[in-house]
Design an enzyme around this catalytic site. Sequence first.
Site, PDB file in Angstrom:
ATOM      1  N   LYS A  45      41.548 -21.274  51.709  1.00  0.00           N
ATOM      2  CA  LYS A  45      40.771 -21.368  52.784  1.00  0.00           C
ATOM      3  C   LYS A  45      39.745 -22.421  52.739  1.00  0.00           C
ATOM      4  O   LYS A  45      38.945 -22.983  53.659  1.00  0.00           O
ATOM      5  CB  LYS A  45      40.224 -20.181  53.193  1.00  0.00           C
ATOM      6  CG  LYS A  45      40.974 -18.904  53.153  1.00  0.00           C
ATOM      7  CD  LYS A  45      40.531 -17.662  53.387  1.00  0.00           C
ATOM      8  CE  LYS A  45      41.488 -16.390  52.720  1.00  0.00           C
ATOM      9  NZ  LYS A  45      40.606 -15.402  52.364  1.00  0.00           N
ATOM     10  N   ASP A 105      38.044 -28.169  40.123  1.00  0.00           N
ATOM     11  CA  ASP A 105      37.249 -27.710  39.170  1.00  0.00           C
ATOM     12  C   ASP A 105      38.182 -27.963  37.701  1.00  0.00           C
ATOM     13  O   ASP A 105      38.225 -28.899  37.323  1.00  0.00           O
ATOM     14  CB  ASP A 105      37.262 -26.275  39.586  1.00  0.00           C
ATOM     15  CG  ASP A 105      36.273 -25.365  38.508  1.00  0.00           C
ATOM     16  OD1 ASP A 105      35.298 -26.164  37.912  1.00  0.00           O
ATOM     17  OD2 ASP A 105      36.502 -24.178  38.244  1.00  0.00           O
ATOM     18  N   PHE A 154      28.702 -22.862  39.714  1.00  0.00           N
ATOM     19  CA  PHE A 154      29.532 -22.350  40.792  1.00  0.00           C
ATOM     20  C   PHE A 154      28.763 -22.612  42.244  1.00  0.00           C
ATOM     21  O   PHE A 154      27.230 -22.287  42.142  1.00  0.00           O
ATOM     22  CB  PHE A 154      29.702 -20.874  40.938  1.00  0.00           C
ATOM     23  CG  PHE A 154      30.825 -20.303  41.518  1.00  0.00           C
ATOM     24  CD1 PHE A 154      31.950 -20.542  41.214  1.00  0.00           C
ATOM     25  CD2 PHE A 154      30.332 -19.746  42.604  1.00  0.00           C
ATOM     26  CE1 PHE A 154      33.077 -19.953  42.038  1.00  0.00           C
ATOM     27  CE2 PHE A 154      31.283 -19.380  43.487  1.00  0.00           C
ATOM     28  CZ  PHE A 154      32.801 -19.466  43.293  1.00  0.00           C
ATOM     29  N   ARG A 167      31.104 -18.949  53.298  1.00  0.00           N
ATOM     30  CA  ARG A 167      31.710 -20.053  53.647  1.00  0.00           C
ATOM     31  C   ARG A 167      31.009 -20.695  54.746  1.00  0.00           C
ATOM     32  O   ARG A 167      31.075 -21.863  55.250  1.00  0.00           O
ATOM     33  CB  ARG A 167      32.984 -19.672  54.186  1.00  0.00           C
ATOM     34  CG  ARG A 167      34.005 -19.201  53.033  1.00  0.00           C
ATOM     35  CD  ARG A 167      35.441 -19.004  53.547  1.00  0.00           C
ATOM     36  NE  ARG A 167      36.288 -18.035  52.603  1.00  0.00           N
ATOM     37  CZ  ARG A 167      36.983 -18.582  51.700  1.00  0.00           C
ATOM     38  NH1 ARG A 167      36.824 -20.163  51.171  1.00  0.00           N
ATOM     39  NH2 ARG A 167      37.627 -17.944  50.911  1.00  0.00           N
TER      40      ARG A 167
HETATM   41  P1  IMP Z   1      40.745 -25.104  39.826  1.00  0.00           P
HETATM   42  O1  IMP Z   1      42.227 -24.725  39.718  1.00  0.00           O
HETATM   43  O2  IMP Z   1      40.151 -24.545  38.626  1.00  0.00           O
HETATM   44  O3  IMP Z   1      40.805 -26.739  39.890  1.00  0.00           O
HETATM   45  O4  IMP Z   1      40.029 -24.807  40.961  1.00  0.00           O
HETATM   46  C1  IMP Z   1      40.019 -25.007  42.345  1.00  0.00           C
HETATM   47  C2  IMP Z   1      39.858 -23.789  43.086  1.00  0.00           C
HETATM   48  O5  IMP Z   1      38.765 -22.752  42.746  1.00  0.00           O
HETATM   49  C3  IMP Z   1      39.096 -24.701  44.425  1.00  0.00           C
HETATM   50  O6  IMP Z   1      39.985 -24.847  45.377  1.00  0.00           O
HETATM   51  C4  IMP Z   1      38.358 -23.463  45.006  1.00  0.00           C
HETATM   52  O7  IMP Z   1      39.152 -22.554  45.873  1.00  0.00           O
HETATM   53  C5  IMP Z   1      37.976 -22.793  43.704  1.00  0.00           C
HETATM   54  N1  IMP Z   1      36.921 -23.062  43.125  1.00  0.00           N
HETATM   55  C6  IMP Z   1      36.507 -23.844  41.913  1.00  0.00           C
HETATM   56  N2  IMP Z   1      35.025 -23.998  41.791  1.00  0.00           N
HETATM   57  C7  IMP Z   1      34.554 -23.443  42.806  1.00  0.00           C
HETATM   58  C8  IMP Z   1      33.107 -23.212  43.068  1.00  0.00           C
HETATM   59  O8  IMP Z   1      32.115 -23.949  42.530  1.00  0.00           O
HETATM   60  N3  IMP Z   1      32.708 -22.707  44.189  1.00  0.00           N
HETATM   61  C9  IMP Z   1      33.859 -22.088  44.852  1.00  0.00           C
HETATM   62  N4  IMP Z   1      35.086 -21.989  44.744  1.00  0.00           N
HETATM   63  C10 IMP Z   1      35.596 -23.044  43.648  1.00  0.00           C
END
Ligand code: IMP
Length: 183
Positions: A45, A105, A154, A167
């Site tokens: 989302k 991330d 975060f 959001r």
């Molecule tokens: P990844 O798979 O670790 O790259 O994480 C990607 C997903 O995790 C993103 O699309 C976000 O939905 C969520 N995410 C990662 N870091 C954050 C953050 O600092 N705040 C909010 N959502 C996050």
Amino acid sequence: MGLYEDVERVLISEAELKARVAELGAQINALYSDEDRPLLVCVLKGAFIFLADLVRHLRIRHEIDFMEISSYGKGTASSGVVRILLDLEQNIEGRHVLVVEDIVDSGRTLDYITRNLRTRGPASLRVCTLLSKPARREIDIPLDFVGFEVPNEFVAGYGLDFAEEYRNLPFIGVLKASVMAGL
Ligand code: IMP
Ligand code: MG
């Protein structure tokens, strides 16, 4: 109100977001032509506000579609387990696809998405992410458009949630430690 009291500080202001999203829109206009008619794939989302603002800067013909991937639930660290909760409506074979993400991330989510979409035979596959947190990267994925790099914290707001809330914040902010700890 309570929601705003939970914010420790603003990392990226509303004005900064607005200016940068306009620049990204201009770059996308320059890269694609009307004939390409790219399909923008919004990863739900978190990317919904970014996509909504981004497409209002587009002048090229394009379409949008949505995909939802399971991620963190209520926590803040990736489980590494990814699955598709909502798939595209469109067949992307032969299409120019631009994935629109909120934040990269660890890179696990995007790695899964790009590998999955590539098996469907798109003409091209690119990625536009509003935020990137390079310090946390585990899987290196080429990013074609990046709005901002953020530190290893975060963040919430402008579509990004903490436990499904915040959001709606019009900026990208860092929440108070007490909120993150669930106190
Ligand atoms: P990844 O798979 O670790 O790259 O994480 C990607 C997903 O995790 C993103 O699309 C976000 O939905 C969520 N995410 C990662 N870091 C954050 C953050 O600092 N705040 C909010 N959502 C996050
Ligand atoms: Mg996301």
